[in-house]
Design a protein around this motif. Structure first.
Motif: not given
Length: 442
Positions: A192-198, A205-210, A227-232
């Protein structure tokens, strides 16, 4: 006679109290048993008897009586709390509840299988023997075999070792082959996380946007980012306890829409202040992903067209919940070779046979230790940064799943190791297993 009556009364009270406190657990016992039976029979075509004697033979779950017809399974405990899982081609099997409507149809992923004459990993043809001078194949064979020693305890099912994009060793337990799909459990989180990397690489997407969700804009949750969600480290409350009636067991065995479970939780700390492993977070990310697409069909297609079919993991299937959301926390199936392809994609830093799927920096992102995780967790991948496995290079990172499903990626050794089974530490010693494999690589 009075003593006997008193004894019987005491027993009655004990049984009544036990039933009262454990009755809700029957929901999860029969739910797990029916879901696991339905999916394993439907997806792997293994026998119901084999699943009963192995996969479902764990404490409490083995109390359930399960019946299956190959397209569904029903389970109950002593005739109580019956649960049913129903299967659909392309979507896997779903544990349903009283709100299930059989007349509602869900979109099915439109798969593309690229036929080519390439060998593994870029195709499915058998590779010609490739001998590496830096590999001691006798030691490697012993290392692989060690994973199956005393297998009543270790319960290993499959092992594959890939070096420099070549399979240099693999072994399968009787009843399993290179074509048998294996449930990855929480290895699904890494997929699932890899889809966000793609998506990030595509500039979408911007991982640092709320992440703005309904209700979050009114409180401190409005500061939570992808970013917070991907890092738990979102700071949201969550109880990941599989031994009790908890947030995660309610989600997996009760919720029709698993993407909402985490979203409804309150913030117990500001983002980054705590690290808390949460399957609810992964399913929330699945729901956020769905909102990015105009249609349900586009969402259902995306993991396959952007990643899974792109790298030839044609056996992979991610199951959905009752509302048609991918259960990104837990339910991806693939053969051992296809799980290895996933690891090799990361070993090659997102490049697949000349095509870049995600930026090279994404590998650095997922393998960078997350604050407060004690060096054990990155971005939906587990790490060895703190030396949890003392005889293994610190640069190891891995996709981990329940009962010891693992895809280990060790860049410094140009190595991917896949192990699947039904046991993990302490019954299966990961450090010793990897030490044995690494001893063969000079």
């Amino acid at each position: 006679m009075k003593i006997l009556k008193r004894i019987l009364l005491i027993l009655f009270v004990i049984i009544t109290v036990a039933v009262y406190f454990n009755f809700p657990k029957l929901n999860f016992i029969s739910g797990y048993a029916s879901k696991n039976m339905a999916s394993t029979v439907f997806i792997t075509d293994r026998s119901a008897k084999s699943i009963e004697l192995n996969d479902n033979d764990v404490p409490l779950i083995n109390l359930a009586d399960v019946e299956t017809d190959g397209k569904s399974a029903s389970a109950s405990v002593f005739g109580l709390m019956e649960r049913k899982a129903i299967c659909h081609e392309g979507l896997g099997c779903t544990l349903v509840n009283k709100d299930y409507d059989p007349n509602v149809t869900m979109p099915v992923p439109q798969r593309v299988k690229n036929e080519n004459n390439l060998v593994f990993p870029y195709g499915d043809k058998e590779a010609k023997d490739t001998v590496f001078s830096n590999v001691d194949y006798d030691i490697l064979k012993k290392g692989i075999n060690s994973a199956f020693t005393n297998n009543e305890v270790q319960k290993t099912r499959t092992v594959l070792v890939a070096h420099k994009n070549h399979i240099i060793g693999e072994k399968y337990l009787d009843g399993f082959t290179k074509d048998t799909p294996i449930l990855g459990w929480s290895m699904t989180k890494s997929v699932l996380a890899t889809l966000y990397g793609i998506l990030e690489y595509q500039g979408k997407i911007d991982l640092n946007e709320p992440v703005i969700l309904e209700g979050w804009e009114k409180d401190s949750r409005k500061k939570i980012t992808l970013n917070h969600l991907l890092r738990m480290q979102s700071g949201l409350a969550w109880d990941e306890d599989y031994t009790s009636i908890s947030d995660v067991t309610r989600m997996l065995f009760m919720d029709a829409d698993m993407t909402n479970s985490q979203a409804k939780k309150e913030a117990i700390a500001p983002p980054t202040e705590v690290w808390n492993y949460s399957s609810g977070t992964s399913n929330l990310l699945s729901g956020i992903l769905r909102k990015r697409f105009k249609s349900h069909q586009d969402y259902i297609n995306y993991p396959y067209e952007a990643l899974i079919d792109k790298i030839g993991m044609s056996s992979m299937l991610i199951e959905t919940d009752m509302k048609g959301n991918f259960v990104g926390s837990s339910y991806a199936w693939a053969t051992t070779r296809d799980w290895a392809k996933f690891g090799l994609l990361y070993l090659n830093k997102g490049n697949w046979n000349g095509e870049q799927l995600f930026d090279e920096s994404w590998v650095d992102y997922v393998s960078e230790p997350t604050l407060h995780s004690d060096g054990t967790y990155g971005g939906h991948f587990w790490l060895n940064a703190n030396g949890k496995y003392p005889d293994v290079p610190r640069d190891l990172y891995s996709a981990n799943g329940y009962q010891g499903q693992r895809v280990f990626i060790i860049p410094s050794k140009d190595l991917v190791v896949v192990r699947t089974g039904l046991a993990e530490a302490p019954d299966f010693d990961i450090n010793l297993f990897l030490k044995n494999i690494l001893a063969a690589i000079k």
